[in-house]
Design an enzyme around this catalytic site. Structure first.
Site: not given
Lengths: 264, 411
Positions: B168, B301, B337
């Site tokens: 990620c 994030h 995401h």
């Protein structure tokens, strides 16, 4: 700048011996992680014991053509057969999991970067590792290539790859250091350049990489071929001096200078 | 810092495609307006479980690239590459450079992805498993799906390339790597960022780890239950500042600093105190020649998982950031995401926020978790920025943390 290489490790999966002290931490790991961690431990263990190991200034670049492909298909199998997906298997299927295991087990807190490329994954990782040492970002840098392939890939290679031989799974790992912290370097690297050539996908299945070093040429099949061959030539047979090294393939060329320590 | 003593890389182009919009302008406008577009994708999650996903709108009406770019290829071009091309086209169109001009320069391509580099063709796998004839086109498509190689080849570019698969954090690491290439003069221009498509493997996998929220995700909220998955691409074009000025072209901002560090803690969970994140932030600030006082915003994030959001707020508090001076938000309540794309998508949104001068609160966060020691901006809130420098941070499986320090140009 000249970057010292102070340790090398290479092994096929079949010949891999996992140190006993890693067994517990690797009990749930797949082959991809086993190869990466064992190689990282193999090149770093000595200098960690000697002390002076700065976790924050130690990092790694891990290159791979296919990543943990066998594990990827094991997860895909669970998805298409509507079984519950194993969380452990899924986490192992993520491409940077091996880097995460290496960092966690060996206490590395600098950068951990996984690079994926069908062409020269080891040398692309090496290029970034050399830059990290040259810039002062890292004092020590592991450069790895790990390949485990998969049953699906092996089958596809036999169907579409013009009869190419299956490649052995394995790992190559070099330890780069800013100055030779761990003692005398095995050899020194300079001026790595990679020139990419255009290749249509299936051509890669019959790939060959030709390594030219010290006036001699050897050709090797497989994605780990050139990195493994170079490690063997440099470490086992001691072909040192001041040598231009060239790796050629359908998909491009890698050029660098490799010097012996005495040649500086 | 670069070899020539200059700091940072000039942003001369940016492009974005994600659920909030098919380009950066539409996406940012919808983000500011609080528009959230989720979809229910049949079959994406395991049976008896459903969760929203964020789907990007794909088109092929390029501004700069030839409309027939993807025709007559000997393989299919996968969705991740198509998403990337859409954002690359927007970004390059902003640079004022033609493809012919780009082809005469050393143009690097550094892109992050996760799903985009896997062979997850289910039909091929099922045929193989059942001993049936497999589709050679699918196999060839996979072998031609390396994101950076494809973009390089389709655009006729020559220069360094890298596909970063740091889970990620891949997109943010790609931007950081691109900056380092300019610092060491490996190339003149870099196309960087991230792209990723939705996949059933990721949906089932994150669900298996109990990280997926069955409802709309709520980053930093007291009742957050996990993340929603999304897809998209976020691209920056970086150049050396002096060469941009010499050509008289526009600079939209700068990537001033980059830091990367590891937790050395757990394969899938962040260090609870954000150990690696703090180190990465400190490195990025040093690289930028900036201090905490210079920072005007933090694009976190902010996945909406309990562990991630706690680690980020802990890290920012213990480093000395002040939520009144450095408002922190997450944009994943609007984008989902987007995995390997996230760092690129969020770098573009950070730049647009810095240039706008006002930050919009976190979509989905109706009540900030009172247990946090650092209080992010909630949904519906807005705050004027006190400066032009901000942070975009990414955390990843494997304990990897990447932080970008960015500067806007105040337009």
């Amino acid at each position: 700048m000249t970057v010292p290489v102070t340790n090398c490790f290479r092994s096929t999966l079949d010949n891999l011996t996992v140190p006993g002290e890693l067994a517990r931490q690797l009990r749930r790991a797949d082959d991809f992680v086993h190869l990466g961690v064992t190689a990282g431990h193999g090149v770093l263990a000595g200098c960690m014991e000697k002390g002076g190991f700065s976790a924050k200034k130690t990092g790694m670049y891990l290159g791979s053509a296919f990543g943990p492909m066998q594990t990827n298909f094991e997860v895909l199998d669970q998805v298409v057969t509507q079984q519950p997906v194993s969380p452990i298997l899924f986490s192992l299927s993520v491409f940077n999991t091996a880097a995460g295991y290496i960092a966690s087990i060996l206490g590395i807190r600098g950068c951990s970067v996984t690079l994926t490329d069908f062409s020269f994954p080891f040398f692309r990782a090496l290029q970034q590792g050399m830059a990290a040492i040259e810039s002062g970002m890292l004092d020590r840098c592991l450069v790895l290539q790990v390949e485990t392939y998969s049953d699906v890939l092996i089958d596809g290679t036999s169907r579409y790859g013009g009869g190419a031989e299956p490649w052995p799974a394995g790992v190559v790992c070099w330890l780069l250091e800013r100055t030779a912290l761990s003692g005398k370097p095995l050899f020194l690297l300079e001026d790595l350049e990679i020139e990419s050539g255009g290749t249509e996908g299936k051509d890669r299945l019959s790939l060959q990489e030709t390594v030219s070093l010290g006036g001699k040429q050897e050709t090797t099949p497989g994605y780990l071929g050139a990195a493994a061959m170079l490690s063997r030539l440099l470490v086992k047979e001691g072909r040192l001096g001041v040598n231009p090294c060239r790796v050629e393939s359908l998909y491009g060329t890698v050029c660098m200078n490799i010097r012996s320590f005495e040649g500086v | 810092m670069a070899k020539d003593g200059t700091r940072g890389a000039a942003v001369t182009g940016y492009g974005l495609v994600a659920a909030p919009g098919r380009n950066s302008e539409a996406a940012f406008t919808n983000l500011q307006a609080g528009v959230v577009r989720t979809a229910a994708m049949e079959g994406f999650f395991p049976p008896s479980f459903s969760a929203p996903v964020f789907v990007a709108e794909l088109h092929q009406q390029y501004d700069l690239l030839p409309t027939n770019l993807l025709e007559n290829q000997p393989y299919e071009v996968n969705r991740t590459v198509r998403l990337a091309l859409q954002a690359v086209d927007e970004a390059l169109a902003r640079t004022g450079l033609s493809l012919a001009q780009l082809n005469r320069r050393r143009v690097g391509v550094a892109l992050g992805t996760t799903v985009g580099c896997t062979f997850h063709n289910e039909a091929y796998y099922i045929d193989w498993k059942n001993g049936r004839e497999t589709d050679s086109l699918a196999f060839n498509t996979y072998l031609n799906a390396n994101l950076a190689e494809r973009i390089q080849e389709l655009l006729g570019l020559s220069g360094p390339r890298a596909v970063i698969t740091n889970a990620c954090a891949s997109g943010a690491d790609a931007v950081g790597l691109a900056k380092s290439w300019l610092d060491v003069d490996l190339c003149d221009i870099v196309i960087c960022g991230g792209a990723d498509e939705l996949s059933r493997v990721a949906c089932h996998g994150f669900r298996s780890l109990m990280l997926v929220s069955q409802d709309r995700c709520r980053p930093f909220d007291k009742n957050r239950q996990g993340l929603n998955l999304g897809e998209g691409a976020g691209i920056l074009v970086l150049e050396k500042e002096h060469s941009v000025h010499a050509s008289g072209r526009e600079v939209y901002g700068r990537v001033l600093g980059y830091g990367i560090a590891g937790d050395a803690h757990h394969p899938t969970a962040p260090h609870p105190e954000g150990r690696g994140l703090k180190q990465a932030t400190a490195l990025a600030l040093t690289d930028a020649g900036a201090t905490i006082a210079d920072i005007a915003m933090i694009n976190a994030h902010g996945t909406g998982t309990p562990a991630n959001d706690r680690a980020e707020t802990n890290a920012m508090k213990s480093m000395g950031f002040d939520s009144d001076m450095q408002p922190m938000v997450s944009t994943k309540g609007a984008t989902g995401h987007t995995l390997g794309a996230a760092g690129g998508v969020e770098a573009v949104l950070t730049l647009l926020t810095l240039n706008c001068g006002e930050i919009t609160g976190t979509p989905g966060c109706s009540r900030v978790d009172p247990d946090f020691h650092f209080s992010p901006l909630a949904e519906g809130e807005k705050m004027a920025l006190t400066g032009r420098i901000g942070i975009s941070q990414s955390l990843a499986f494997g304990g990897s943390n990447a932080v970008l320090v960015m500067e806007g140009c105040g337009r």
